[in-house]
Structures are given as C-alpha cells and as structure tokens.
Motif scaffolding. Structure first.
Motif, PDB file in Angstrom:
ATOM      1  N   ILE A 160       3.584  60.035  59.896  1.00 12.02           N
ATOM      2  CA  ILE A 160       4.251  59.703  58.643  1.00 12.02           C
ATOM      3  C   ILE A 160       5.380  58.706  58.895  1.00 12.02           C
ATOM      4  CG2 ILE A 160       5.628  60.636  56.742  1.00 12.02           C
ATOM      5  CD1 ILE A 160       4.008  63.268  57.123  1.00 12.02           C
ATOM      6  N   GLY A 161       6.123  58.919  59.980  1.00 12.48           N
ATOM      7  CA  GLY A 161       7.221  58.014  60.302  1.00 12.48           C
ATOM      8  C   GLY A 161       6.748  56.602  60.567  1.00 12.48           C
ATOM      9  N   GLN A 162       5.584  56.463  61.187  1.00 16.87           N
ATOM     10  CA  GLN A 162       5.048  55.133  61.487  1.00 16.87           C
ATOM     11  C   GLN A 162       4.728  54.378  60.212  1.00 16.87           C
ATOM     12  OE1 GLN A 162       2.323  54.646  64.876  1.00 16.87           O
ATOM     13  NE2 GLN A 162       0.837  53.838  63.433  1.00 16.87           N
ATOM     14  N   ILE A 163       4.158  55.076  59.237  1.00 13.84           N
ATOM     15  CA  ILE A 163       3.822  54.446  57.958  1.00 13.84           C
ATOM     16  C   ILE A 163       5.090  54.067  57.199  1.00 13.84           C
ATOM     17  CG2 ILE A 163       2.760  54.860  55.708  1.00 13.84           C
ATOM     18  CD1 ILE A 163       0.705  56.611  57.202  1.00 13.84           C
ATOM     19  N   LEU A 164       6.051  54.975  57.181  1.00 17.16           N
ATOM     20  CA  LEU A 164       7.315  54.687  56.512  1.00 17.16           C
ATOM     21  C   LEU A 164       8.022  53.503  57.170  1.00 17.16           C
ATOM     22  CD1 LEU A 164       8.689  58.307  55.983  1.00 17.16           C
ATOM     23  CD2 LEU A 164       7.915  56.746  54.194  1.00 17.16           C
ATOM     24  N   GLN A 165       7.967  53.452  58.507  1.00 17.48           N
ATOM     25  CA  GLN A 165       8.647  52.374  59.226  1.00 17.48           C
ATOM     26  C   GLN A 165       8.029  51.021  58.933  1.00 17.48           C
ATOM     27  OE1 GLN A 165      11.305  53.479  60.887  1.00 17.48           O
ATOM     28  NE2 GLN A 165      11.967  51.345  61.021  1.00 17.48           N
ATOM     29  N   THR A 166       6.712  50.970  58.924  1.00 17.75           N
ATOM     30  CA  THR A 166       6.032  49.720  58.610  1.00 17.75           C
ATOM     31  C   THR A 166       6.391  49.263  57.203  1.00 17.75           C
ATOM     32  OG1 THR A 166       4.197  50.336  60.047  1.00 17.75           O
ATOM     33  CG2 THR A 166       3.779  48.579  58.471  1.00 17.75           C
ATOM     34  N   SER A 167       6.457  50.211  56.268  1.00 15.51           N
ATOM     35  CA  SER A 167       6.815  49.870  54.887  1.00 15.51           C
ATOM     36  C   SER A 167       8.257  49.398  54.794  1.00 15.51           C
ATOM     37  CB  SER A 167       6.584  51.083  53.985  1.00 15.51           C
ATOM     38  OG  SER A 167       5.210  51.430  53.959  1.00 15.51           O
ATOM     39  N   LEU A 168       9.160  50.013  55.564  1.00 16.18           N
ATOM     40  CA  LEU A 168      10.552  49.567  55.571  1.00 16.18           C
ATOM     41  C   LEU A 168      10.656  48.120  56.045  1.00 16.18           C
ATOM     42  CD1 LEU A 168      13.588  50.027  55.296  1.00 16.18           C
ATOM     43  CD2 LEU A 168      13.582  51.051  57.573  1.00 16.18           C
ATOM     44  N   ASN A 169       9.900  47.777  57.067  1.00 19.20           N
ATOM     45  CA  ASN A 169       9.913  46.394  57.550  1.00 19.20           C
ATOM     46  C   ASN A 169       9.414  45.428  56.482  1.00 19.20           C
ATOM     47  OD1 ASN A 169      10.875  47.331  59.954  1.00 19.20           O
ATOM     48  ND2 ASN A 169       9.154  46.660  61.202  1.00 19.20           N
ATOM     49  N   HIS A 170       8.400  45.840  55.736  1.00 21.44           N
ATOM     50  CA  HIS A 170       7.894  44.987  54.653  1.00 21.44           C
ATOM     51  C   HIS A 170       8.932  44.841  53.541  1.00 21.44           C
ATOM     52  CE1 HIS A 170       3.986  45.380  56.637  1.00 21.44           C
ATOM     53  NE2 HIS A 170       3.578  44.396  55.869  1.00 21.44           N
ATOM     54  N   ALA A 171       9.636  45.923  53.214  1.00 20.70           N
ATOM     55  CA  ALA A 171      10.681  45.845  52.192  1.00 20.70           C
ATOM     56  C   ALA A 171      11.816  44.929  52.652  1.00 20.70           C
ATOM     57  CB  ALA A 171      11.211  47.237  51.884  1.00 20.70           C
ATOM     58  N   ALA A 172      12.173  45.023  53.937  1.00 23.34           N
ATOM     59  CA  ALA A 172      13.216  44.146  54.485  1.00 23.34           C
ATOM     60  C   ALA A 172      12.770  42.693  54.442  1.00 23.34           C
ATOM     61  CB  ALA A 172      13.544  44.561  55.918  1.00 23.34           C
ATOM     62  N   PHE A 173      11.517  42.456  54.790  1.00 25.85           N
ATOM     63  CA  PHE A 173      10.952  41.101  54.755  1.00 25.85           C
ATOM     64  C   PHE A 173      10.993  40.538  53.333  1.00 25.85           C
ATOM     65  CE2 PHE A 173       7.559  38.025  54.350  1.00 25.85           C
ATOM     66  CZ  PHE A 173       7.594  37.301  55.520  1.00 25.85           C
ATOM     67  N   GLY A 174      10.683  41.399  52.351  1.00 32.83           N
ATOM     68  CA  GLY A 174      10.656  40.953  50.964  1.00 32.83           C
ATOM     69  C   GLY A 174      12.024  40.868  50.313  1.00 32.83           C
ATOM     70  N   GLY A 175      13.050  41.448  50.969  1.00 31.40           N
ATOM     71  CA  GLY A 175      14.407  41.366  50.434  1.00 31.40           C
ATOM     72  C   GLY A 175      14.687  42.336  49.306  1.00 31.40           C
ATOM     73  N   HIS A 176      14.099  43.533  49.371  1.00 33.09           N
ATOM     74  CA  HIS A 176      14.220  44.491  48.274  1.00 33.09           C
ATOM     75  C   HIS A 176      15.168  45.634  48.650  1.00 33.09           C
ATOM     76  CE1 HIS A 176      11.078  42.256  46.345  1.00 33.09           C
ATOM     77  NE2 HIS A 176      10.256  42.464  47.362  1.00 33.09           N
ATOM     78  N   GLU A 177      16.398  45.537  48.166  1.00 36.43           N
ATOM     79  CA  GLU A 177      17.422  46.519  48.538  1.00 36.43           C
ATOM     80  C   GLU A 177      17.045  47.943  48.137  1.00 36.43           C
ATOM     81  OE1 GLU A 177      21.605  45.041  47.540  1.00 36.43           O
ATOM     82  OE2 GLU A 177      20.265  43.673  46.453  1.00 36.43           O
ATOM     83  N   ASP A 178      16.651  48.125  46.887  1.00 42.70           N
ATOM     84  CA  ASP A 178      16.370  49.471  46.401  1.00 42.70           C
ATOM     85  C   ASP A 178      15.249  50.117  47.201  1.00 42.70           C
ATOM     86  OD1 ASP A 178      16.697  51.638  44.347  1.00 42.70           O
ATOM     87  OD2 ASP A 178      14.606  51.112  43.963  1.00 42.70           O
ATOM     88  N   THR A 179      14.228  49.344  47.515  1.00 43.29           N
ATOM     89  CA  THR A 179      13.103  49.884  48.259  1.00 43.29           C
ATOM     90  C   THR A 179      13.502  50.239  49.685  1.00 43.29           C
ATOM     91  OG1 THR A 179      11.674  48.463  46.911  1.00 43.29           O
ATOM     92  CG2 THR A 179      10.668  49.505  48.824  1.00 43.29           C
TER      93      THR A 179
END
Length: 248
Positions: A160-179
């Motif tokens: 679960i942590g691996q999936i969440l981490q990958t998604s966090l990197n995508h949110a950071a890449f996209g510049g989405h603070e709330d996400t």
C-alpha cells in the motif's frame, strides 16, 4: 455531418432518432466519432439506448488520435455513471482497465467506484497515480479505500505504501498541494526516495516538485518535514507494474 450524429450528440429522444434511422445508426461524424460515442460522451443516456435499439454497435472502437475510443470510454471520461450503467445493461464490455483510468483522469471517483462494484477490475495503482497527477484528491481517496478494503485485503503495508508513494510523486510533479497533503495523510512519506529503471518519476517528492518549479508544493513539503536538501530517509525500488509515461 449527418442528421443522426447531430441529433445523438444533442440528446435527441428515441422517436426522433427512429425517424432518422433510415440513415445508418453507426454513421460517423466529420470528426470521426460515431453517433453512439458522441451521445455517450455527452451523457445522453436515452439516446445511447435508442441508438442501440436501432442497431448501433455499442462496443465498437474507433481510432481517435493516438488512442482508441468507444462509447464506454467516452462515458467514463465524462463521468457519466448512469450512461455507463445503461451500456452495461446493454451488454457493453466494461472489463477494459483503461475505462477506470479515463474516469480517474477526469476526477470521477463515483464512476471508478461503480466500475469496481460492477466487475472488480480496476488497476488501482495506475488509477490513483493518474488521479494524483491531475489533482483529483477525492478520487485518490476513493481509489485508496477500494484498494485497501476490497482489491487487496491481504496487501501488506509495504504494498500500500508503494502505491501511495508513487501517487505522491505524481501529485508533486503535477503541482497539486491539496493532493500532496491528502496522500501524506493517507501514509505517503515525504522523505522517501522512489526510483527504478521502469519508474516514471525518480527522487523524493521535494526533488520532483523543485525540478518542476512548483513553489507552493515545495513550501508544503517543507512544512510536512521534508528534508530541506531533498535527501531520503527511505529508498524504495519501483518495479515494472508501476505507472509510466502513459499517464501523461
């Protein structure tokens, strides 16, 4: 453009479509889209049903740009859950995992949930990553709960942590603070270095956001105790099953 295509795109009722049925129900418009695809894309559920009764190919796919488009993909991309339900009742194939990915990209968490409830086939890692990349926080949460409670009841914290981490990197890449904030609250680590030859985004979330020039996300990550030099407390290797360039 043919009359039946225009009528379907505008949500014409069954009677009107039947009057136009002397034209082929599967006729293609000037943009290459069929009448049923246009009706589904606009969420005109009654028109989709009528076109089906007139012989339109519900599962037909057309090449549109670099992708294939069908009525179910068009409905999912627009978040038209009722239209998808009707297509399902009409025996349309909803098994393609790209359908849920399109819904996730548009931020349609209710549609993703419905697709899971109907057949249980969604690619949770890709769906969550594409939702995060586009800043759809509520959809990220929906997919996370689906994965935790239903898709992977035996999954460990590392999975679960691996999936969440990958998604966090995508949110950071996209510049989405709330996400970014939501994913951190769900358990993604701001000081985890994610890397691997098949991973689209490599680095800590802070390094990724900095490289893209997302100042507000950088400030948020620092507030969340990201190491100011971008160093990692944990290093994680991502394998081939993780999201790739197809999400962009």
């Amino acid at each position: 453009e043919s009359a039946i295509v225009r009528a379907a795109a505008n949500g014409a009722d069954e009677k009107s479509l039947k009057l136009l049925a002397y034209a082929k129900a599967d006729v293609t418009g000037s943009d290459g889209k069929t009448a049923v695809v246009k009706a589904a894309a606009a969420g005109h559920t009654a028109a989709v049903s009528a076109l089906s009764s007139l012989g339109a190919e519900i599962d037909g796919k057309i090449s549109f740009g670099d992708e294939e488009l069908s009525a179910v993909i068009a409905a999912a991309a627009g978040g038209h859950t009722n239209t998808l339900k009707v297509l399902f009742d009409l025996r349309a194939d909803l098994q393609d995992e790209d359908i849920a990915i399109k819904a996730s990209k548009g931020g349609h968490g209710d549609t993703v949930q419905m697709l899971h409830d109907l057949h249980g086939r969604i690619d949770a890692p890709k769906c969550m990553a594409v939702a995060a990349l586009n800043g759809h926080s509520s959809t990220v949460m929906t997919i996370c709960f689906i994965f935790k409670e239903t898709l992977a009841p035996d999954a460990g914290d590392d999975d679960i942590g691996q999936i969440l981490q990958t998604s966090l990197n995508h949110a950071a890449f996209g510049g989405h603070e709330d996400t970014v904030r939501v994913l951190n609250a769900l358990g993604a680590h701001v000081n985890r270095f994610t890397g691997g030859e098949d991973c689209t985004l490599t680095g800590t979330p802070l390094l990724i956001a900095s490289a893209k020039g997302h100042e507000k996300v950088v400030r948020l990550l620092l507030e969340l105790k990201a190491n100011v030099d971008g160093s990692a407390d944990v290093t994680q290797q991502i394998q081939t099953q993780q999201p790739s360039t197809e999400l962009f």
